[in-house]
Design a protein around this motif. Structure first.
Motif, PDB file in Angstrom:
ATOM      1  N   ARG A  12      -7.019   7.941   5.193  1.00 59.01           N
ATOM      2  CA  ARG A  12      -7.137   7.747   4.072  1.00 59.01           C
ATOM      3  C   ARG A  12      -6.499   8.911   2.940  1.00 59.01           C
ATOM      4  N   GLU A  57      -9.616  -5.401  -6.329  1.00 60.53           N
ATOM      5  CA  GLU A  57      -9.763  -4.361  -5.067  1.00 60.53           C
ATOM      6  C   GLU A  57      -9.240  -3.105  -5.577  1.00 60.53           C
ATOM      7  N   ALA A  58      -9.690  -2.089  -5.586  1.00 64.81           N
ATOM      8  CA  ALA A  58      -9.229  -0.829  -5.771  1.00 64.81           C
ATOM      9  C   ALA A  58      -9.387   0.513  -5.118  1.00 64.81           C
ATOM     10  N   ASN A  59      -8.287   1.196  -4.632  1.00 63.42           N
ATOM     11  CA  ASN A  59      -8.511   2.287  -3.747  1.00 63.42           C
ATOM     12  C   ASN A  59      -8.850   3.420  -4.725  1.00 63.42           C
ATOM     13  N   THR A 109      -3.059  -2.909  -1.762  1.00 62.08           N
ATOM     14  CA  THR A 109      -3.907  -2.276  -2.779  1.00 62.08           C
ATOM     15  C   THR A 109      -3.571  -2.830  -4.018  1.00 62.08           C
ATOM     16  N   CYS A 156       0.760  -1.275  -0.031  1.00 65.66           N
ATOM     17  CA  CYS A 156      -0.087   0.015  -0.087  1.00 65.66           C
ATOM     18  C   CYS A 156       0.937   1.136  -0.202  1.00 65.66           C
ATOM     19  N   SER A 158      -0.553  -5.766   4.842  1.00 69.94           N
ATOM     20  CA  SER A 158      -0.136  -4.716   3.741  1.00 69.94           C
ATOM     21  C   SER A 158       1.049  -4.116   4.425  1.00 69.94           C
ATOM     22  N   GLU A 201      -5.322   5.406  -9.687  1.00 71.84           N
ATOM     23  CA  GLU A 201      -5.607   4.039  -9.969  1.00 71.84           C
ATOM     24  C   GLU A 201      -6.877   4.034 -10.844  1.00 71.84           C
ATOM     25  N   SER A 208      -4.808  -2.315  -6.927  1.00 75.22           N
ATOM     26  CA  SER A 208      -4.925  -1.268  -8.035  1.00 75.22           C
ATOM     27  C   SER A 208      -3.688  -0.454  -8.300  1.00 75.22           C
TER      28      SER A 208
END
Ligand SMILES: C[S@@+](CC[C@H](N)C(=O)[O-])C[C@H]1O[C@@H](n2cnc3c(N)ncnc32)[C@H](O)[C@@H]1O
Ligand code: SF4
Length: 386
Positions: free
Chosen positions: A140, A101-103, A70, A18, A29, A108, A72
């Motif tokens: 975030r 899975e995407a942030n 992450t 990440c 992560s 991205e 993405s």
């Protein structure tokens, strides 16, 4: 063998990196100080897939899930290479569900078009909140505006979009959650995962919680927030099929349902788990090395990375079955549980039913957790499984 006869299994691919560590997260992560060598990662994932290709040669792929971390952050070419490799090494009948899975940062979502070109047909976007202050508190590195824009982009490329939100956050009020959830539902995704914030061991939030600096909503408010969540989702035709998961009809996650229904899957990448059945129909659990560097070392040395491989006892299989199936709205097949050697205490069942925590579906003979029970599901399941 006729492909229709083959039993099915899922493939999970773990990307363990990440850009920063969220203070509530205990997933596998890591923040890499150096630039991640994505070619090296691809080679090793392909090698680990090869390890399973012989073992699973009589079976066919049900779903593929790129999770993290992450994922993405992966270059589209990595996804392309891995999916191509899966197509070469395993049996499958198209179409299969392939999730990433995407942030929701712009960098991205700019890759969505490529992901879609290479076969990803479902994205699960980690929005977490549509309130910028809350996003900041959750650590975030994206804004609500970016998240909304990522979902709009996703609508152009994917037939199935899911978004994740975390609620039951410190200081969160009912009205605020209602407003935020309505805003999220208006984004018209096909699926939504709504998680109440949990304090996980060894996280920054755990430290704050222990020192009294982070106070969660009490049980009564948590219950009310859950009921609001269920009701609003229903109003937007998103039906609950698992405690935290809601979908439009036909958009339930095939991949996650396979876990909850005690199916078979292989997990590749650091810290992944697998559950496979061998030729004697024994259920095998495999746990990979967790640390990315050690995982790499094992993969280079031996072509697989597991640190634990064991045949599960009937007791273990039964416990996993009750734990997973009771989370689903369909519930637990009583006959299957009893065939696995399970025992259900009649008095406990009666008292939990009278108190409105569980119900029996007389048509299917499945035991289900009610909305009232959902908020204390872990407690109910452990009561039943004792
Ligand atoms: C594998 S994680 C993260 C996926 C992605 N890296 C992201 O952050 O968006 C999947 C989801 O679990 C949820 N989650 C993670 N930690 C949680 C916690 N402590 N409490 C509640 N939900 C959590 C978040 O909604 C997250 O999107
Ligand atoms: S929540 Fe997602 S982005 Fe945040 S640290 Fe965990 S895996 Fe990474």
């Amino acid at each position: 063998m006729n492909s229709k006869m083959r039993s099915k299994f899922s493939i999970y691919i773990h990307w363990p990196y990440c850009l920063s560590k969220c203070p509530y997260c205990d997933f596998n992560s890591h923040i890499s100080k150096e630039k991640i060598d994505q070619n090296k990662y691809t080679t090793l994932i392909k090698k680990e897939l090869d390890y399973y290709s012989d073992i699973m040669s009589e079976k066919s792929v049900l779903s593929v899930f790129f999770g993290g971390g992450t994922p993405s952050l992966m270059e589209p070419s990595v996804i392309y290479n891995i999916l191509n490799h899966i197509a070469k090494r395993f049996n499958f009948e198209n179409p299969i569900e392939i999730t990433l899975e995407a942030n929701p940062t712009s960098v991205e979502s700019d890759k969505f078009r490529h992901y879609s070109d290479f076969g990803i047909n479902r994205v699960s976007i980690g929005v977490q909140s549509l309130n910028d202050k809350a996003l900041k508190n959750l650590g975030r590195n994206h804004t609500s505006k970016e998240a909304i824009s990522a979902i709009e982009t996703a609508h152009q490329y994917f037939k199935s979009i899911s978004l994740d939100l975390i609620y039951c956050r410190p200081g969160q009020k009912k009205k605020e959650w209602e407003k935020e959830l309505i805003q999220a539902l208006a984004l018209d995704t096909h699926h939504i995962s709504l998680y109440q914030l949990t304090i996980e061991p060894d996280t920054m939030f755990e430290k704050l919680f222990r020192s009294g600096k982070l106070i969660l909503p009490d049980e009564e408010l948590s219950r009310e927030l859950y009921l609001i969540t269920e009701l609003l989702c229903k109003n937007y035709s998103l039906f609950k099929y698992e405690i935290s998961n809601f979908s439009k009809r036909g958009h339930e996650s095939v991949h996650n349902l396979n876990y909850w229904n005690s199916g078979e899957w292989i997990g590749v990448g650091p810290g992944s788990h697998s559950r496979i059945e061998n030729q004697d129909n024994q259920r095998i659990s495999i746990v990979n090395e967790y640390d990315p560097q050690k995982w790499e070392h094992y993969m280079r040395k031996s072509g697989f990375s597991y640190i634990e491989k064991q045949e599960l006892t009937q007791e273990h299989i039964r416990d996993e079955y009750i734990l997973m199936s009771m989370r689903t709205s369909k519930g637990m097949d009583i006959n299957k549980y009893i065939n696995l050697g399970g025992y259900l205490d009649k008095e406990k069942i009666e008292s939990l039913t009278i108190d409105g925590y569980i119900r029996m579906d007389k048509n299917t003979n499945y035991l289900q957790i009610t909305s009232k029970g959902s908020i204390i599901s872990d407690h109910i399941i452990s009561e039943l499984a004792l």
